[in-house]
Write a protein that holds these residues in place. Structure first.
Motif, PDB file in Angstrom:
ATOM      1  N   ARG A 210       0.846  -1.204   0.000  1.00 48.24           N
ATOM      2  CA  ARG A 210       0.000   0.000   0.000  1.00 48.24           C
ATOM      3  C   ARG A 210       0.880   1.253   0.000  1.00 48.24           C
TER       4      ARG A 210
ATOM      5  N   ILE B 252       2.435   1.759  -3.482  1.00 47.82           N
ATOM      6  CA  ILE B 252       1.466   2.229  -4.481  1.00 47.82           C
ATOM      7  C   ILE B 252       1.064   3.672  -4.211  1.00 47.82           C
TER       8      ILE B 252
ATOM      9  N   PRO C  58      -5.575   6.537  -7.306  1.00 43.64           N
ATOM     10  CA  PRO C  58      -5.528   5.164  -6.797  1.00 43.64           C
ATOM     11  C   PRO C  58      -6.820   4.807  -6.066  1.00 43.64           C
TER      12      PRO C  58
ATOM     13  N   VAL D 128      -6.779  -0.580  -5.229  1.00 47.73           N
ATOM     14  CA  VAL D 128      -5.660  -0.793  -4.308  1.00 47.73           C
ATOM     15  C   VAL D 128      -5.883  -2.062  -3.497  1.00 47.73           C
TER      16      VAL D 128
END
Length: 488
Positions: A130, A133, A430, A435
């Motif tokens: 996480r 990203i 995102p 995600v």
């Protein structure tokens, strides 16, 4: 890596000197080639994935690294904790980037330290991915942020609600000095260390203050406070521009550098509502989307309190000098926020008309439960798309006509407005459901087939790529049941 270690040259009150724990089966899962090049890592080094896994799991230390766990305190959901610190992170040292700026290289999830407070010092794979990203997305969106160089699977389980695969993430940041670092020494009455920290921070982050011969020591501290306030205003306005919700704006997560740091319970807002909260631990909405500016000001007040002994030896005089800067926060923020909204609507200058128009749109978006990113993206595209112009005219009614009229009245051509809007309104963010799908793939399968396409799109958020549409869809439930969780 060519390390220097300026922070570890401070005395032992600032950190614990400790090495990362060894892991059994390190495997490199994610590697940031662009960031590695920016940090001037050699191509030969970057090609050896087995060696990278050893270095960025903590099993091997790069030459010149001097691993330490940093001491800091913090206000967590408004309550002060006098000792927090790096309970699962090791700062390896600092490197110079291609532009000559100094950056920290920190391993997170790398084992217990003096500050672990009975925690295991580990990081689960999901939160590590996480952070990779989200930090890459934020960087591409133009939001000040820390970044991730690598994610390495440890081959060992981490126990949270259930057993999860473990990982170590390598964070790159301008520094890891926080508001809570200043609070740590202020709470202890350690004015010598507090002064050392302030001098170090000014030298590293604000050399213009350090090199100004017209400022005495007390004035430098006031200039430091103002500079940090300015960075926080810019950061939070950037969050609001793209719909980012930090989720845990504690003072220990507030970096002096003005970067986004700690992506644990963060999320992106879909349907516009200033009260949007996704963090499972934010039960009262303290860190809701629309509260982030007020919390930023609150955090800066805590920094000012910590700095008071360095501003003036007489407490009342120190407060009198610092308080106007804190009060000015809301006015300066309001100017920056209104300018941001004007830019999102294609106007280079904010005025009463642009602000009223923007507020009218936000009200309509809230009432009609419209998606924040999608609405502004469609407005941008409508300036060159007659069909979309007609659709939005029907959906937004008189507001849309008022907007186009205001642009025309100010002699702002559609092409000029679109150019400005295209720089401020991303076509893709995102999205939380995308995600989560990738994190689930990593936790269950050790990887995801979609992550490369996802990262490619996220790294070009203001352009429409062939893969963009795949990640623009809205969640079926509008994120009404979505919750994020702290990685610890």
């Amino acid at each position: 890596m060519k390390f220097s270690n300026t922070y570890s040259q401070l005395d032992g009150a600032f950190y614990q000197r400790i090495s990362p724990e060894q892991v059994s089966r390190p495997q490199l899962l994610l590697w940031n080639d662009e960031l590695a090049g920016w940090l001037q890592l050699t191509e030969e080094f970057c090609r050896d994935r087995a060696l990278l896994a050893q270095y960025f799991s903590g099993n091997r230390l790069p030459d010149g690294a001097d691993p330490i766990a940093l001491a800091y305190a913090g206000h967590q959901f408004g309550s002060f904790n006098p000792q927090l610190g790096d309970g699962r992170a090791h700062l390896l040292g600092e490197v110079l980037s291609g532009n000559g700026q100094r950056y920290d290289i920190q391993l997170k999830g790398s084992g217990q330290t003096l500050f672990s407070r009975q925690g295991d010092g580990k990081c689960a794979l999901g939160p590590a991915v996480r952070e990779y990203i989200m930090s890459e997305a934020m960087f591409a969106l133009g939001v000040p942020t820390s970044r991730c160089l690598a994610v390495v699977a440890t081959g060992e389980p981490v126990f949270r609600e259930t057993a999860k695969p473990g990982a170590v993430v390598t964070r790159v940041a301008a520094s890891h000095i926080r508001v809570g670092t200043f609070e740590y020494f202020a709470a202890r009455g350690d004015l010598g260390s507090l002064k050392t920290l302030a001098d170090f921070t000014i030298s590293r982050h604000f050399p213009d203050i350090a090199g100004n011969p017209e400022l005495d020591n007390e004035e430098k501290i006031l200039h430091l406070l103002q500079a940090v306030i300015n960075k926080q205003i810019s950061l939070i306005v950037s969050w609001l521009r793209v719909g980012f919700i930090h989720g845990v704006m504690n003072t220990d997560n507030t970096a002096i550098s003005g970067e986004t740091i700690d992506f644990g319970p963060c999320a992106m807002m879909g349907i516009y509502h200033p009260g949007t909260v996704f963090s499972s631990i934010d039960t009262r909405g303290r860190y809701a989307f629309g509260n982030q500016a007020a919390i930023g000001q609150w955090n800066m007040a805590r920094l000012a309190e910590a700095l008071l002994p360095l501003i003036d030896a007489v407490p009342e005089k120190a407060v009198a000098r610092a308080e106007p800067l804190i009060r000015q926060f809301s006015r300066d923020f309001d100017l920056a926020y209104r300018q941001m909204l004007a830019n999102k609507l294609g106007m280079a200058t904010a005025d009463e008309q642009s602000t009223a128009l923007a507020n009218g749109l936000l009200t309509q978006m809230q009432e009609q439960e419209l998606d924040y990113t999608q609405t502004f993206a469609r407005l941008t595209l409508s300036l060159k798309d007659a069909g979309l112009t007609q659709q939005l005219g029907q959906e937004l009614g008189p507001w849309y006509d008022s907007w186009r009229t205001l642009l025309a009245d100010n002699a702002i051509t559609p092409a000029r407005a679109k150019s400005l809007m295209a720089q401020n309104n991303p076509q893709v963010i995102p999205r939380n459901h995308h995600v989560e799908a990738i994190l689930q793939d990593y936790e269950q399968n050790g990887g995801s087939d979609s992550i490369n396409d996802f990262l490619t799109v996220l790294r070009s958020p203001y352009r429409l790529l062939p893969q963009t549409e795949k990640f623009q869809d809205l969640p079926a439930d509008g994120d009404r049941h979505y919750r994020t969780f702290c990685g610890t």
